[in-house]
Design a protein around this motif. Structure first.
Motif, short mmCIF file in Angstrom:
data_model
loop_
_atom_site.label_atom_id
_atom_site.label_comp_id
_atom_site.label_asym_id
_atom_site.label_seq_id
_atom_site.Cartn_x
_atom_site.Cartn_y
_atom_site.Cartn_z
N UNK A 62 66.90 186.79 104.71
CA UNK A 62 65.98 186.65 103.59
C UNK A 62 65.97 185.23 103.06
N UNK A 63 66.83 184.37 103.58
CA UNK A 63 66.90 182.98 103.13
C UNK A 63 65.97 182.14 104.01
N UNK A 64 64.88 181.61 103.43
CA UNK A 64 63.91 180.86 104.24
C UNK A 64 64.43 179.47 104.61
N UNK A 65 63.69 178.83 105.49
CA UNK A 65 63.98 177.44 105.83
C UNK A 65 63.80 176.59 104.57
N UNK A 66 64.52 175.48 104.47
CA UNK A 66 64.36 174.63 103.28
C UNK A 66 62.97 174.00 103.24
N UNK A 67 62.53 173.72 102.03
CA UNK A 67 61.24 173.07 101.85
C UNK A 67 61.32 171.62 102.32
N UNK A 68 60.22 171.11 102.82
CA UNK A 68 60.16 169.72 103.28
C UNK A 68 60.00 168.81 102.09
N UNK A 69 60.63 167.69 102.00
CA UNK A 69 61.59 167.14 102.95
C UNK A 69 62.99 167.68 102.71
N UNK A 70 63.79 167.68 103.74
CA UNK A 70 65.16 168.16 103.67
C UNK A 70 65.98 167.43 104.71
N UNK A 71 67.27 167.57 104.63
CA UNK A 71 68.15 166.97 105.64
C UNK A 71 68.22 167.91 106.84
N UNK A 72 68.62 167.37 107.96
CA UNK A 72 68.75 168.18 109.17
C UNK A 72 67.51 168.09 110.03
N UNK A 73 67.46 168.94 111.03
CA UNK A 73 66.35 168.93 111.98
C UNK A 73 65.04 169.18 111.24
N UNK A 74 64.10 168.29 111.41
CA UNK A 74 62.80 168.42 110.74
C UNK A 74 61.79 169.11 111.64
N UNK A 75 61.71 168.70 112.90
CA UNK A 75 60.74 169.27 113.83
C UNK A 75 61.13 168.86 115.24
N UNK A 76 60.46 169.43 116.23
CA UNK A 76 60.57 168.89 117.58
C UNK A 76 59.17 168.63 118.09
N UNK A 77 59.05 167.71 119.03
CA UNK A 77 57.76 167.27 119.50
C UNK A 77 57.52 167.60 120.96
N UNK A 78 56.26 167.95 121.25
CA UNK A 78 55.84 168.26 122.61
C UNK A 78 54.72 167.30 123.00
N UNK A 79 54.93 166.58 124.09
CA UNK A 79 53.92 165.67 124.59
C UNK A 79 52.87 166.46 125.35
N UNK A 80 51.59 166.20 125.07
CA UNK A 80 50.49 166.91 125.71
C UNK A 80 49.45 165.90 126.20
N UNK A 81 48.58 166.37 127.06
CA UNK A 81 47.41 165.60 127.49
C UNK A 81 46.20 166.16 126.76
N UNK A 82 45.33 165.29 126.27
CA UNK A 82 44.11 165.68 125.55
C UNK A 82 44.44 166.52 124.32
N UNK A 83 45.08 165.91 123.36
CA UNK A 83 45.58 166.60 122.17
C UNK A 83 44.49 167.34 121.40
N UNK A 84 43.29 166.78 121.33
CA UNK A 84 42.24 167.46 120.58
C UNK A 84 41.83 168.77 121.24
N UNK A 85 41.76 168.76 122.57
CA UNK A 85 41.43 169.98 123.29
C UNK A 85 42.56 171.00 123.16
N UNK A 86 43.82 170.54 123.24
CA UNK A 86 44.97 171.43 123.06
C UNK A 86 44.95 172.04 121.67
N UNK A 87 44.69 171.22 120.66
CA UNK A 87 44.63 171.72 119.28
C UNK A 87 43.54 172.78 119.14
N UNK A 88 42.38 172.55 119.73
CA UNK A 88 41.30 173.54 119.65
C UNK A 88 41.71 174.86 120.30
#
Length: 131
Positions: A62-88
């Motif tokens: 029942x304890x949610x993730x901390x609100x941004x900004x916070x210490x610790x891991x913030x996010x992870x990133x994925x490299x993609x080709x054609x980001x706008x098409x991937x987002x769509x």
């Protein structure tokens, strides 16, 4: 590979996330991002973009993730080709974005997804065409 600063050879092995429902989070990664679910006795993991993501049940769910900004891991990133098409395509699947695709500096375009359990995921494309 190692150098003067790193006295041993190290490569990434996994990212470990604590989540409320590992099965549900694994299913989200599979459905929305094309991850491959791996099951072993007492655990469920995902391989996403060649990276292992370990999903463990968080104590006190029942304890949610901390609100941004916070210490610790913030996010992870994925490299993609054609980001706008991937987002769509991701939006068509129902993925919510906390930041739409944008170009914060020349040579890179990024966006942020809202994953399950407050997991923040960046998608990015590095290309000189973005100015």
């Amino acid at each position: 590979m190692h150098d003067q600063k790193t006295p041993f050879a190290a490569v990434w092995d996994h990212v470990h996330l604590r989540v409320g429902d590992p099965e549900a989070v694994a299913a989200w990664f599979e459905t929305m991002l094309g991850g491959d679910i791996l099951r072993a006795p007492g655990r469920v993991d995902v391989v996403l973009g060649g990276q292992k993501i370990f999903l463990l049940q968080a104590p006190g769910t029942d304890k949610p993730s901390p609100a941004h900004p916070h210490r610790g891991l913030d996010h992870f990133g994925l490299s993609v080709k054609d980001i706008d098409e991937v987002a769509d395509r991701l939006k068509a699947k129902g993925v919510r974005f906390s930041a739409e695709p944008h170009t914060p500096r020349p040579g890179i375009r990024i966006a942020f997804l809202e994953g399950p359990d407050g997991i923040s995921i960046e998608i990015l494309e590095r290309d000189e065409k973005y100015q």
